[in-house]
Design a protein around this motif. Structure first.
Motif, short mmCIF file in Angstrom:
data_model
loop_
_atom_site.label_atom_id
_atom_site.label_comp_id
_atom_site.label_asym_id
_atom_site.label_seq_id
_atom_site.Cartn_x
_atom_site.Cartn_y
_atom_site.Cartn_z
N LEU A 1 0.84 -1.20 0.00
CA LEU A 1 0.00 0.00 0.00
C LEU A 1 0.88 1.25 0.00
O LEU A 1 0.62 2.20 -0.74
CB LEU A 1 -0.93 -0.02 1.22
N SER A 2 1.93 1.24 0.83
CA SER A 2 2.85 2.37 0.85
C SER A 2 3.41 2.62 -0.54
O SER A 2 3.54 3.75 -0.99
CB SER A 2 4.01 2.11 1.80
N ILE A 3 3.74 1.53 -1.23
CA ILE A 3 4.34 1.66 -2.55
C ILE A 3 3.30 2.15 -3.55
O ILE A 3 3.60 2.98 -4.41
CB ILE A 3 4.97 0.33 -2.96
N LEU A 4 2.08 1.69 -3.41
CA LEU A 4 1.01 2.16 -4.29
C LEU A 4 0.88 3.67 -4.19
O LEU A 4 0.78 4.38 -5.21
CB LEU A 4 -0.31 1.49 -3.88
N ILE A 5 0.92 4.20 -2.96
CA ILE A 5 0.81 5.65 -2.77
C ILE A 5 2.03 6.34 -3.37
O ILE A 5 1.92 7.39 -4.00
CB ILE A 5 0.66 5.99 -1.28
N LEU A 6 3.19 5.72 -3.17
CA LEU A 6 4.42 6.30 -3.73
C LEU A 6 4.33 6.37 -5.26
O LEU A 6 4.77 7.34 -5.88
CB LEU A 6 5.63 5.48 -3.30
N VAL A 7 3.72 5.34 -5.85
CA VAL A 7 3.56 5.34 -7.31
C VAL A 7 2.68 6.53 -7.74
O VAL A 7 2.99 7.22 -8.72
CB VAL A 7 2.94 4.00 -7.78
N PHE A 8 1.61 6.79 -6.99
CA PHE A 8 0.78 7.96 -7.29
C PHE A 8 1.64 9.22 -7.31
O PHE A 8 1.54 10.05 -8.19
CB PHE A 8 -0.33 8.16 -6.24
#
Lengths: 359, 292
Positions: free
Chosen positions: A277-284
């Motif tokens: 999830l952290s990485i998903l937000i970072l991708v955004f």
């Protein structure tokens, strides 16, 4: 006259207002289309998640884009917010009956708890830099996830029963008034689902207002000075620890608010708050443009909605997502493509038009 | 006696972490990137051997070689296709690309093998070694410890004595100067990825033999743990990765045995944080002096 008025406003203010208007316009059009039945019920369920993903992306952008420190533990702060906000709502359900008062309080409490965590985590790790900081934030996120999975709280007439790592012996608990609040890996149940799209949009606007003004303030310039050259910033008298802590606490606070919003919208599953999830937000944040707040908003909406709307492709959607991610990153760093892109930007097209008019 | 048992199984788990951590640390030292897809190479290695044994009825030895070759080629191809165009890009872009590659591998595995776990038949045929009544060491554990020790010795010799190994050290020290000395930087980076991926394949096969289950996410958690181990030992340092990996495995197993099974991961992460607070570049990390 109108033109003069527009010109008299600072460009940064104009920029902020256009972002607010963009958010309001998007969500009102989406809400109207959903109400009118043009967009299906699938899309309706995406609107509130979009709000919390926007808040998460914007708050992470403050750390990654403005301060320039890579954080991989944003989901951990969201987790703290979700748990504290959720437990707060359950406990005060009987005391504060009006959801109109209780829910905003739960959001603030969730945010404050996460902000406190941000400071607590920030103090020891501010010595670390770059990839080391990234890995420690990742570790903290995972630790928080593991800890909340092991907390058990039961409430009965005699008071609260806490337990850590082992479930509570139910024989000592009055079964009549028993209320399970936290049940380890089974998480929280019974949070009133108060979240709706109006509150979501208001929260997005508040987040944007606070963070954009923070970036635009004296502190914001200090953040960017630290990002651009830490040693020089220190040399001209910027207190690095103080400003880093400000960023950490603000970023964590809003992640906590987003978590609390999430807890009042869908079921809280502690395994959701992992590093993916952290990485998903970072991708955004990265695809929206590092340091670009408006870009984070747009990227969060598109990148969240895309895989959800592609559900009919089932297994292929995440595959497509992965390929899109790689291709976009490679193209964005390809000189030939960037030159090609520059030729077709809106600004350039408009600039040409104006140049003609002036002539 | 049971303490010794936990210690030995921790040692074998730790040496697997160390193998994976070596891949992380070598790639980081040379390309200055966090290769998040490294964990999924483990999974590819495991699945290749699984398919070779169950579908093609290859013998274990040939399956293992196939697995190592597939992973080595895959690692080099990933580097050429996804990372090479980003050589001069910001570290965040490279990180996101690596995450993209990781998603790609996981979802390809999901498409091919489905989401449920498959039973992996151990490639080790050695009988358990019974020292006395309480202390029994499984064949997998013994093989794991022997294989990883051999690999670590070979790798240390390769890096310090051979020409390509010395080229790797030179590139990780100073890319520009290495290039001026006539070292082919691109080739050296490819060699690094090849070695790292081969080690990951070996780690994957050993891991799946120790815990005989495999699915698309098998590599994820060991990948992160190994990453943590690499940072613990000081990222970029080869002996550091070995020490960090073994330490992490032992800590994890002992805390599982004596403190709490659920909190074992949290404890190993906490150890990392404490070490980094005391020594910000890890156990064997070099202190970098900053210039303005």
């Amino acid at each position: 006259m109108r033109k003069l008025f527009l010109k008299s406003i600072k460009s940064s203010t104009r920029n902020k207002f256009s972002t607010y208007i963009m958010v309001i316009a998007f969500f009102s059009i989406a809400a109207i289309l959903v109400e009118a039945g043009i967009l299906g019920s699938l899309f309706k369920g995406l609107l509130v998640p979009m709000c919390y993903y926007i808040i998460l992306a914007v708050s992470l952008n403050l750390t990654v884009g403005i301060l320039g420190e890579l954080s991989l533990g944003h989901a951990g702060f969201m987790c703290v917010g979700a748990y504290v906000g959720g437990v707060f709502s359950i406990l005060t359900k009987d005391i504060i009956t009006s959801a109109l008062i209780r829910f905003p309080l739960a959001l603030v409490v969730g945010g404050l708890a996460a902000g406190l965590f941000g400071i607590l985590i920030g103090i020891p790790i501010l010595r670390l830099k770059g990839d080391y900081l990234a890995i420690v934030t990742l570790a903290f996120g995972e630790i928080i996830k593991k800890l909340v999975q092991n907390i058990y709280i039961i409430k009965d007439v005699t008071g609260f029963h806490f337990s850590f790592a082992t479930s509570i012996d139910t024989s000592t608990i009055d079964s009549e008034s028993k209320q399970v609040i936290l049940n380890g890996p089974m998480s929280i149940s019974g949070i009133p689902k108060n979240a709706n799209i109006v509150i979501g949009v208001i929260l997005v606007l508040i987040t944007l207002f606070v963070i954009m003004n923070l970036v635009d303030s004296r502190s914001g310039r200090a953040f960017m000075a630290i990002r651009d050259n830490r040693i020089v910033a220190e040399g001209i008298g910027i207190n690095i620890t103080k400003y880093k802590l400000i960023v950490f606490s603000f970023s964590a606070f809003f992640a906590g608010v987003a978590g609390s919003l999430f807890a009042h919208f869908s079921t809280v599953d502690p395994t959701k708050f992992d590093y993916n999830l952290s990485i998903l937000i970072l991708v955004f944040v990265v695809l929206g443009g590092i340091g670009n707040i408006r870009g984070s908003v747009i990227a969060a909406v598109i990148l969240y909605a895309l895989p959800e709307l592609l559900r009919s492709f089932q297994n292929y959607r995440m595959l497509i997502y992965a390929i899109v991610l790689i291709v976009m990153m490679i193209l964005n760093n390809n000189e030939k493509f960037l030159r090609f892109k520059e030729r077709f930007t809106f600004k350039r097209l408009f600039a040409k038009k104006h140049a003609k008019e002036d002539a | 006696m049971s303490f010794l048992n936990y210690l030995i199984s921790g040692l074998s788990l730790g040496s697997i972490y160390a193998l994976i951590a070596l891949g992380y640390t070598m790639v980081y030292g040379i390309a200055k990137m966090l290769n998040f897809a490294h964990g999924d190479i483990i999974m590819v290695g495991g699945f290749t051997v699984f398919t070779a044994i169950s579908s093609f009825q290859f013998s274990p030895a040939i399956s293992i070689i196939t697995g190592i070759i597939v992973c080595t080629v895959l690692g080099v191809v990933i580097e050429k296709v996804a990372y090479k165009p980003l050589r001069n890009a910001s570290s965040l872009s490279v990180l996101i690309t690596a995450i993209g590659v990781s998603y790609l591998l996981q979802n390809l595995a999901l498409l091919i093998f489905g989401s449920s776990s498959q039973n992996f038949s151990s490639v080790v045929t050695m009988k358990p070694w019974q020292i006395n009544k309480q202390l029994v060491i499984s064949g997998e554990t013994i093989v794991t410890i022997i294989v990883t020790t051999a690999i670590m010795i070979a790798l240390t010799l390769f890096v310090n004595k051979s020409k390509p190994g010395k080229a790797m050290l030179a590139v990780s020290e100073d890319k520009g100067a290495a290039q001026l000395m006539g070292i082919n930087v691109n080739k050296t980076i490819s060699v690094t990825f090849a070695i790292g991926s081969a080690l990951a394949a070996v780690a994957g096969i050993l891991l799946c033999s120790l815990y005989p289950q495999i699915n698309a996410y098998t590599g994820q958690m060991p990948g992160i743990k190994a990453f943590i181990a690499a940072v613990l030992g000081g990222i970029g340092s080869i002996p550091g990765a070995m020490i960090g990996g073994i330490l992490l495995g032992i800590i994890e197993n002992l805390s599982k045995a004596y403190i709490s099974t659920q909190l074992a991961d949290a404890i190993s992460f906490a150890v990392l944080i404490i070490v980094l607070i005391i020594k910000p570049t890890g156990i064997l990390g070099k202190k970098i002096t900053e210039k303005v």
